[in-house]
Design a protein around this motif. Structure first.
Motif, short mmCIF file in Angstrom:
data_model
loop_
_atom_site.label_atom_id
_atom_site.label_comp_id
_atom_site.label_asym_id
_atom_site.label_seq_id
_atom_site.Cartn_x
_atom_site.Cartn_y
_atom_site.Cartn_z
N VAL A 1 0.86 -1.18 0.00
CA VAL A 1 0.00 0.00 0.00
C VAL A 1 0.90 1.23 0.00
O VAL A 1 1.79 1.36 0.85
CB VAL A 1 -0.94 0.03 1.22
N ALA A 2 0.68 2.12 -0.98
CA ALA A 2 1.50 3.34 -1.09
C ALA A 2 0.60 4.56 -1.10
O ALA A 2 -0.48 4.55 -1.70
CB ALA A 2 2.33 3.30 -2.37
N GLU A 3 1.06 5.61 -0.42
CA GLU A 3 0.31 6.87 -0.35
C GLU A 3 1.31 8.03 -0.40
O GLU A 3 2.49 7.85 -0.06
CB GLU A 3 -0.51 6.97 0.93
N PRO A 4 0.85 9.21 -0.79
CA PRO A 4 1.71 10.39 -0.67
C PRO A 4 2.09 10.62 0.80
O PRO A 4 1.25 10.47 1.69
CB PRO A 4 0.83 11.54 -1.20
N ALA A 5 3.33 10.94 1.04
CA ALA A 5 3.79 11.14 2.42
C ALA A 5 3.06 12.31 3.06
O ALA A 5 2.98 13.40 2.49
CB ALA A 5 5.30 11.37 2.43
N GLY A 6 2.53 12.08 4.24
CA GLY A 6 1.86 13.15 4.97
C GLY A 6 0.62 13.68 4.30
O GLY A 6 0.19 14.79 4.57
N THR B 1 0.41 17.03 -3.68
CA THR B 1 1.31 17.37 -4.78
C THR B 1 2.12 16.17 -5.20
O THR B 1 2.72 16.17 -6.28
CB THR B 1 2.27 18.50 -4.37
N ALA B 2 2.16 15.12 -4.37
CA ALA B 2 2.94 13.92 -4.70
C ALA B 2 2.11 12.90 -5.47
O ALA B 2 2.61 11.83 -5.80
CB ALA B 2 3.49 13.27 -3.42
N GLU B 3 0.85 13.19 -5.77
CA GLU B 3 -0.01 12.22 -6.45
C GLU B 3 0.58 11.71 -7.75
O GLU B 3 0.47 10.53 -8.06
CB GLU B 3 -1.39 12.83 -6.68
N PRO B 4 1.21 12.54 -8.60
CA PRO B 4 1.78 12.00 -9.84
C PRO B 4 2.81 10.91 -9.61
O PRO B 4 3.11 10.15 -10.52
CB PRO B 4 2.41 13.24 -10.49
N ALA B 5 3.41 10.84 -8.41
CA ALA B 5 4.40 9.81 -8.15
C ALA B 5 3.78 8.43 -8.07
O ALA B 5 4.46 7.43 -8.31
CB ALA B 5 5.15 10.12 -6.85
N PRO C 1 1.39 7.01 -10.08
CA PRO C 1 1.45 6.35 -11.39
C PRO C 1 2.87 5.97 -11.81
O PRO C 1 3.08 4.95 -12.46
CB PRO C 1 0.85 7.39 -12.35
N VAL C 2 3.84 6.79 -11.44
CA VAL C 2 5.23 6.48 -11.78
C VAL C 2 5.66 5.21 -11.06
O VAL C 2 6.31 4.33 -11.65
CB VAL C 2 6.16 7.65 -11.41
N LEU C 3 5.29 5.06 -9.78
CA LEU C 3 5.60 3.84 -9.05
C LEU C 3 4.91 2.65 -9.69
O LEU C 3 5.51 1.58 -9.85
CB LEU C 3 5.17 3.99 -7.58
N ALA C 4 3.63 2.81 -10.04
CA ALA C 4 2.88 1.72 -10.66
C ALA C 4 3.55 1.26 -11.95
O ALA C 4 3.72 0.05 -12.18
CB ALA C 4 1.45 2.16 -10.94
N GLU C 5 3.97 2.20 -12.77
CA GLU C 5 4.60 1.84 -14.04
C GLU C 5 5.95 1.19 -13.82
O GLU C 5 6.35 0.29 -14.56
CB GLU C 5 4.72 3.08 -14.92
N ALA C 6 6.69 1.64 -12.80
CA ALA C 6 7.99 1.04 -12.50
C ALA C 6 7.81 -0.42 -12.08
O ALA C 6 8.58 -1.30 -12.50
CB ALA C 6 8.70 1.82 -11.41
N LEU C 7 6.80 -0.70 -11.27
CA LEU C 7 6.56 -2.07 -10.82
C LEU C 7 6.04 -2.94 -11.96
O LEU C 7 6.42 -4.12 -12.08
CB LEU C 7 5.57 -2.07 -9.65
N ARG D 1 15.73 4.66 -3.61
CA ARG D 1 16.26 5.65 -4.55
C ARG D 1 15.36 6.86 -4.75
O ARG D 1 15.82 7.99 -4.78
CB ARG D 1 16.50 4.98 -5.91
N ASP D 2 14.04 6.63 -4.89
CA ASP D 2 13.15 7.69 -5.37
C ASP D 2 12.00 8.05 -4.45
O ASP D 2 11.47 9.15 -4.55
CB ASP D 2 12.54 7.28 -6.72
N ALA D 3 11.55 7.14 -3.59
CA ALA D 3 10.28 7.36 -2.90
C ALA D 3 10.31 8.60 -2.01
O ALA D 3 9.35 9.37 -1.98
CB ALA D 3 9.91 6.13 -2.07
N GLU D 4 11.40 8.80 -1.28
CA GLU D 4 11.44 9.97 -0.39
C GLU D 4 11.41 11.27 -1.19
O GLU D 4 10.71 12.22 -0.84
CB GLU D 4 12.68 9.89 0.50
N ASP D 5 12.17 11.31 -2.29
CA ASP D 5 12.16 12.51 -3.13
C ASP D 5 10.78 12.71 -3.73
O ASP D 5 10.33 13.85 -3.91
CB ASP D 5 13.20 12.37 -4.24
N ALA D 6 10.11 11.62 -4.10
CA ALA D 6 8.78 11.73 -4.71
C ALA D 6 7.71 12.02 -3.68
O ALA D 6 6.58 12.36 -4.02
CB ALA D 6 8.45 10.44 -5.46
N GLY D 7 8.03 11.87 -2.38
CA GLY D 7 7.04 12.12 -1.34
C GLY D 7 6.08 10.96 -1.15
O GLY D 7 4.89 11.17 -0.89
#
Length: 517
Positions: free
Chosen positions: A308-313, A317-321, A323-329, A370-376
């Motif tokens: 389960v993944a959600e925007p941090a906090g 503004t992190a919502e676009p991340a 779909p990026v995670l979904a496509e990476a997986l 690598r990316d999740a923290e930067d993506a929020g």
């Protein structure tokens, strides 16, 4: 290929004679232009064969001719055609010397060869070259289309690499290479991932040219509208010609259509996956298997994990991340030949069901590092589970997500919580506030010099209420310790015989750091 000075010299009807610049006859000619001006440079674009009779030139002045030749070369003129038998019976020596000094190709045009014949020859050769390019481009388009319909994107990439006499690579939205041809270009293509990621951030269609030591690479985004669906890289030893450009544009169109068609199929799979997930969470694994059919392979028959993944906090503004995670997986699953179920449960929550120990789980961990923290993003991962206990796995993923959010981590696995200590969970402002409130009266008592109730309580709890052992730790008599514990009860208004009270006091001491010697 386009006409060159050499091909014009070899043209039997023109009868041109080379007088200077013999080493530069392979230069392509873009056009033939007639000018009698002493300075025709303002009317030049570069690549022209300039034709003149020297009507207004001081062609016998060496310095004037040197300046004239240098101006022509500076403007990109590739050659000078000089008509003899009009104003001069032969090419003046001053012009001939200046042309030889600067290596400007100088062609002698006989009187019986009109300039119009040279212009027609150049025009005809350019038209023939363009026709060949268009014909080759259409043939490439047909071949690429057949490859796309019969074999898929990988075949399109292979045919394109052959047409451009170089290499080509196809990337997904994460910048991962999904197809490359020839095989030797795989390492070169992988090094371009940062450039592909930068291209991804620009609205489609977008392009970029990347210069390397070995080749020249053109990057083209794939997609319609503003959403980039992937990228195509084409590497060649020189800039693309007209035919090669046709082939590249055809490949871009075909790969974009293939990508969009795949998106439509994925949308249908998405609806199916959402239904399967609802059935699993409702405790209906048999119905889920029946609905899923063969779409998800053996995913529901082997141990899997829920993510389960959600925007941090709750940062929208992190919502676009997501779909990026979904496509990476999904890309990781495709490369490994694994099945994966990806369901956007809402605009701010993504649920993924993937095989335990597979490439998708590994890709999730890599993405988090690598990316999740930067993506929020904040991600919770369940322990391995089966279809019957899918609802429990979902709760585990939510619990891990909650802990990850509290700790400010990008990813937490539920197994970490089970194998670790409960004490890190006390690192919460609400827990600390509760602990401070519970112990404040005892601290106030000790601050006034009336005894050491907090230390005594800690020693007594750590010894499980054993009076002699706790008193020995404190260096006091057990009766003194009994008196202090009665004072604790009186001040708190709670009985230490109640196990819940003892537990709460011990956790309060731990939360405030006073439960450690």
């Amino acid at each position: 290929m386009p006409p060159t000075l050499a091909s014009l010299v070899q043209h039997s009807s023109l009868k041109l004679v080379v007088r200077a610049g013999e080493d530069r006859l392979d230069t392509p000619v873009r056009w033939a232009h007639v000018s009698e001006l002493t300075d025709p440079v303002p009317y030049m674009e570069g690549g022209e064969l300039l034709l003149t009779t020297a009507l207004t030139l001081d062609a016998e002045d060496l310095e004037a001719m040197r300046r004239y030749v240098r101006r022509l070369l500076g403007a990109g003129v590739v050659g000078l055609g000089f008509a003899v038998g009009v104003n001069y019976e032969e090419i003046p020596s001053a012009l001939l010397e200046a042309a030889r000094e600067e290596h400007l190709p100088l062609l002698e045009v006989p009187r019986r060869t009109p300039f119009l014949a040279i212009s027609k020859a150049v025009s005809a050769a350019i038209s023939a070259d363009q026709y060949r390019a268009v014909t080759a481009g259409f043939e490439a388009q047909r071949e690429l289309t057949r490859a796309a319909l019969a074999e898929g994107p990988e075949a399109v990439v292979a045919r394109l690499a052959a047409h451009v006499d170089g290499w080509a690579a196809l990337y997904d939205t994460s910048g991962t290479v999904v197809a490359v041809s020839p095989d030797w270009a795989a390492r070169r293509a992988a090094r371009l991932t940062p450039d592909v990621e930068r291209l991804r951030d620009r609205p489609a269609p977008a392009s970029a040219v990347v210069g390397g030591t070995d080749d020249r690479v053109e990057l083209q985004s794939l997609g319609t509208g503003r959403r980039v669906r992937g990228a195509l890289a084409v590497g060649t030893g020189a800039p693309l010609g007209t035919a090669e450009r046709y082939a590249v544009h055809s490949a871009i169109a075909l790969l974009t259509l293939t990508t969009e068609r795949s998106r439509s199929l994925q949308a249908a799979e998405l609806r199916l996956g959402a239904a399967v997930l609802r059935m699993l969470l409702a405790g209906q694994p048999d119905h889920a298997r029946a609905v899923a059919g063969d779409v998800y392979g053996g995913l529901l028959d082997a141990p899997f994990r829920l993510l389960v993944a959600e925007p941090a906090g709750g940062d929208t503004t992190a919502e676009p991340a997501l779909p990026v995670l979904a496509e990476a997986l999904e890309a990781a699953a495709a490369r490994a030949g694994e099945a994966v179920l990806v369901v956007p449960e809402s605009e701010q929550r993504l649920v993924v069901l993937a095989g335990d120990g597979g490439a998708v789980v590994a890709a999730c961990e890599t993405y988090a590092e690598r990316d999740a923290e930067d993506a929020g993003l904040t991600i919770g991962l369940s322990a391995p589970a089966g279809p019957i206990v899918a609802a429990g796995a979902y709760k585990q993923a939510e619990q891990a997500l909650s802990v990850a959010r509290r700790r400010g981590k990008a990813l937490v696995e539920h197994e970490e919580l089970a194998a670790g200590s409960v004490l890190p969970l006390l690192a919460d402002d609400a827990v600390r506030a509760f602990a401070d409130g519970m112990l404040r009266a005892l601290r106030d008592h000790d601050a006034k010099g009336r005894g050491d109730l907090v230390a005594s309580l800690r020693a007594w709890l750590s010894r499980h209420g054993q009076w002699d052992a706790a008193a020995a730790d404190l260096g006091v008599h057990r009766h003194t310790l009994r008196y202090r514990m009665r004072r604790v009860e009186e001040i708190l208004g709670r009985s230490l015989d109640d196990p819940d009270v003892r537990m709460e006091l011990w956790l309060a001491l731990k939360a405030t750091g006073e439960g450690t010697e």
